[in-house]
Design an enzyme around this catalytic site. Structure first.
Site, PDB file in Angstrom:
ATOM      1  N   GLN A  89     -17.170   7.638  42.936  1.00 50.89           N
ATOM      2  CA  GLN A  89     -16.123   9.128  42.502  1.00 50.89           C
ATOM      3  C   GLN A  89     -16.908  10.209  42.093  1.00 50.89           C
ATOM      4  O   GLN A  89     -16.875  11.466  42.732  1.00 50.89           O
ATOM      5  CB  GLN A  89     -15.291   8.551  41.434  1.00 50.89           C
ATOM      6  CG  GLN A  89     -14.201   9.577  41.125  1.00 50.89           C
ATOM      7  CD  GLN A  89     -13.545   9.451  39.809  1.00 50.89           C
ATOM      8  OE1 GLN A  89     -13.974   8.624  38.812  1.00 50.89           O
ATOM      9  NE2 GLN A  89     -12.706  10.276  39.475  1.00 50.89           N
ATOM     10  N   TYR A 112     -18.701  -3.626  30.072  1.00 52.15           N
ATOM     11  CA  TYR A 112     -19.009  -2.243  30.336  1.00 52.15           C
ATOM     12  C   TYR A 112     -19.667  -1.508  29.356  1.00 52.15           C
ATOM     13  O   TYR A 112     -20.585  -0.883  29.286  1.00 52.15           O
ATOM     14  CB  TYR A 112     -17.718  -1.543  30.913  1.00 52.15           C
ATOM     15  CG  TYR A 112     -17.953  -0.196  31.528  1.00 52.15           C
ATOM     16  CD1 TYR A 112     -19.105   0.214  32.477  1.00 52.15           C
ATOM     17  CD2 TYR A 112     -17.248   0.955  30.885  1.00 52.15           C
ATOM     18  CE1 TYR A 112     -19.049   1.450  32.875  1.00 52.15           C
ATOM     19  CE2 TYR A 112     -17.472   2.097  31.216  1.00 52.15           C
ATOM     20  CZ  TYR A 112     -18.298   2.394  32.565  1.00 52.15           C
ATOM     21  OH  TYR A 112     -18.417   3.572  32.783  1.00 52.15           O
TER      22      TYR A 112
HETATM   23  N1  LIG Z   1     -15.653   7.965  36.804  1.00 49.47           N
HETATM   24  C1  LIG Z   1     -15.568   7.883  35.573  1.00 49.47           C
HETATM   25  O1  LIG Z   1     -14.377   8.447  34.957  1.00 49.47           O
HETATM   26  C2  LIG Z   1     -16.891   7.550  34.544  1.00 49.47           C
HETATM   27  C3  LIG Z   1     -16.560   7.804  33.165  1.00 49.47           C
HETATM   28  C4  LIG Z   1     -17.555   7.333  32.388  1.00 49.47           C
HETATM   29  C5  LIG Z   1     -18.842   6.997  32.936  1.00 49.47           C
HETATM   30  N2  LIG Z   1     -19.154   7.041  34.230  1.00 49.47           N
HETATM   31  C6  LIG Z   1     -20.251   6.655  35.155  1.00 49.47           C
HETATM   32  O2  LIG Z   1     -20.725   7.222  35.893  1.00 49.47           O
HETATM   33  C7  LIG Z   1     -21.322   6.662  36.904  1.00 49.47           C
HETATM   34  C8  LIG Z   1     -20.648   6.537  38.242  1.00 49.47           C
HETATM   35  O3  LIG Z   1     -19.165   6.421  38.125  1.00 49.47           O
HETATM   36  P1  LIG Z   1     -18.269   6.445  39.341  1.00 49.47           P
HETATM   37  O4  LIG Z   1     -16.819   6.803  38.842  1.00 49.47           O
HETATM   38  O5  LIG Z   1     -19.034   7.388  40.258  1.00 49.47           O
HETATM   39  O6  LIG Z   1     -18.407   4.999  39.888  1.00 49.47           O
HETATM   40  P2  LIG Z   1     -17.872   4.522  41.319  1.00 49.47           P
HETATM   41  O7  LIG Z   1     -17.536   2.973  41.116  1.00 49.47           O
HETATM   42  O8  LIG Z   1     -17.028   5.232  41.874  1.00 49.47           O
HETATM   43  O9  LIG Z   1     -19.217   4.264  42.093  1.00 49.47           O
HETATM   44  C9  LIG Z   1     -20.334   3.466  41.740  1.00 49.47           C
HETATM   45  C10 LIG Z   1     -21.046   3.399  42.981  1.00 49.47           C
HETATM   46  O10 LIG Z   1     -22.154   2.577  42.655  1.00 49.47           O
HETATM   47  C11 LIG Z   1     -22.451   1.622  43.930  1.00 49.47           C
HETATM   48  N3  LIG Z   1     -23.186   0.532  43.517  1.00 49.47           N
HETATM   49  C12 LIG Z   1     -22.651  -0.725  42.785  1.00 49.47           C
HETATM   50  N4  LIG Z   1     -23.549  -1.525  42.925  1.00 49.47           N
HETATM   51  C13 LIG Z   1     -24.580  -1.099  43.579  1.00 49.47           C
HETATM   52  C14 LIG Z   1     -25.835  -1.788  43.922  1.00 49.47           C
HETATM   53  N5  LIG Z   1     -26.125  -2.867  43.453  1.00 49.47           N
HETATM   54  N6  LIG Z   1     -26.688  -1.012  44.853  1.00 49.47           N
HETATM   55  C15 LIG Z   1     -26.625   0.175  45.241  1.00 49.47           C
HETATM   56  N7  LIG Z   1     -25.143   0.717  44.867  1.00 49.47           N
HETATM   57  C16 LIG Z   1     -24.511   0.112  43.992  1.00 49.47           C
HETATM   58  C17 LIG Z   1     -20.890   1.431  44.455  1.00 49.47           C
HETATM   59  O11 LIG Z   1     -21.332   1.134  45.905  1.00 49.47           O
HETATM   60  C18 LIG Z   1     -20.172   2.823  44.114  1.00 49.47           C
HETATM   61  O12 LIG Z   1     -20.366   3.649  45.281  1.00 49.47           O
HETATM   62  C19 LIG Z   1     -21.154   4.966  36.458  1.00 49.47           C
HETATM   63  O13 LIG Z   1     -22.297   4.517  35.665  1.00 49.47           O
HETATM   64  C20 LIG Z   1     -20.158   5.299  35.353  1.00 49.47           C
HETATM   65  O14 LIG Z   1     -20.298   4.087  34.483  1.00 49.47           O
HETATM   66  C21 LIG Z   1     -17.794   6.953  35.050  1.00 49.47           C
END
Ligand SMILES: NC(=O)c1ccc[n+]([C@@H]2O[C@H](COP(=O)([O-])OP(=O)(O)OC[C@H]3O[C@@H](n4cnc5c(N)ncnc54)[C@H](O)[C@@H]3O)[C@@H](O)[C@H]2O)c1
Length: 321
Positions: A14, A148
């Site tokens: 995302q 998490y």
């Molecule tokens: N979206 C939110 O609301 C939010 C809020 C707080 C924190 N975050 C943090 O921001 C970061 C990104 O979040 P996001 O919403 O884009 O997450 P998401 O789940 O949309 O994307 C995470 C990506 O990581 C990739 N991934 C997972 N395991 C993998 C691996 N072993 N090797 C390579 N790629 C791998 C997945 O394919 C996915 O594309 C994360 O650390 C999340 O904890 C997001």
């Protein structure tokens, strides 16, 4: 000036799917490497340099960083809150393992005279049921009840340790729930605030998996991307918090966002069927005090609830039929 060579892991997620184009616009498309897990998203194939691979494979990541002379890493790989509760072992292995690998590679390269700057996101999930829930302070109790959240607290302490012990320049934000329209969210507890727009546009109704009255801190993607880049570009003397910065834009509950949507789609109706995610939401802050980010590196949000809802409906409206 030295050219930045940037690696973004989790690039199809995302946040990554919007951070990568923003960075490419700023630093040039050949200077921003997108790391995808198994496949390259359709519209990303010709958009710039990319690689496919598993971020838990340290040798692969190290080779990538060395071969391309990477100077900055945005490490976004992660297994999010709701998904993480369904597979806590995976959440631990991916969230902790990949972060430790990236930090250790940067530490090794620093010993060789090559500095790498790192961005790693934490989350409001680092807080837990014992944390004060209103205007949650920057420094407070961190006793999360999800795996998490455990990985976010441990990650925060680890990046702070690597900053102090090895002088690595690592910066972090505790993102609230992020609302966006380009890519669907990846299995978090705040996902309802994105799904609700799909429901509104497709069926003029939505059943929320969080109850009425569940306040959570949120932010529009445009603000989140700007915050991330501004933090990374700030002079390092301004970065006084090396665990992770509280950051927020607005707090609302499902009824409030529904009311705002109704101003655009009068027939829209919300109903409630809470599931396991209610318990997670109940352990998180209702609102966040981000005054340290505002004071230290001048963080300001641009999107409030009304602006966000109107922008979401305009943009999603042109792709969701
Ligand atoms: N979206 C939110 O609301 C939010 C809020 C707080 C924190 N975050 C943090 O921001 C970061 C990104 O979040 P996001 O919403 O884009 O997450 P998401 O789940 O949309 O994307 C995470 C990506 O990581 C990739 N991934 C997972 N395991 C993998 C691996 N072993 N090797 C390579 N790629 C791998 C997945 O394919 C996915 O594309 C994360 O650390 C999340 O904890 C997001």
């Amino acid at each position: 000036m030295k050219t930045e060579k940037i690696l973004v892991s989790g690039a199809a997620g995302q946040i990554g799917s919007e951070l990568v184009p923003a960075l490419r616009q700023k630093y040039g498309k050949d200077n921003v490497f997108a790391l995808y897990h198994r496949t390259v998203p359709k519209d990303a194939a010709n958009a710039g340099v990319h690689v496919i691979g598993d971020a838990t494979n340290k040798d692969f990541i190290e080779k990538l960083i060395r071969e391309h002379g990477i100077t900055t890493i945005y490490h976004l790989v992660g297994v999010l809150s709701a998904k993480g509760e369904q597979d806590p072992d995976l959440a631990y292995a991916v969230n902790m393992g990949t972060l430790k690998n990236v930090l250790d590679i940067a530490r090794q390269l620093k010993n060789e005279g090559k500095e790498i700057k790192i961005f790693w996101p934490s989350s409001i999930a680092a807080f837990g049921p014992t944390t004060p829930r209103d205007k949650t302070p920057q420094r407070t109790i961190l006793e999360p009840s999800t795996m998490y959240g455990v990985t976010k607290v441990a990650g925060e302490l680890l990046v702070n340790y690597y900053f102090r012990k090895y002088a690595l320049d690592i910066r972090s934000l505790r993102y609230p729930g992020i609302i966006s329209w380009k890519t669907p969210p990846g299995g978090g507890t705040t996902d309802y605030a994105v799904e609700i727009f799909y429901g509104a546009l497709k069926e003029k109704k939505y059943t929320s998996f969080l109850n009425a009255g569940t306040y959570l801190p949120m932010m529009y993607m445009d603000d989140a991307i700007r915050a991330t880049i501004e933090l990374m570009e700030a002079d390092s003397s301004k970065i006084r918090i090396r665990t992770s910065y509280n950051i927020t834009a607005v707090s609302f509950e499902p009824e409030e966002i529904a009311r705002e949507i109704k101003k655009h789609i009068a027939e829209f109706e919300i109903s409630y069927k809470p599931d396991f995610r209610q318990q997670i939401a109940d352990s998180w802050p209702k609102s966040i005090d981000d005054s340290s980010a505002r004071a230290d590196w001048n963080w300001r949000h641009h999107f409030g609830l009304a602006e966000m809802v109107s922008d979401m409906l305009k943009n999603l409206g042109s792709i969701v039929k």
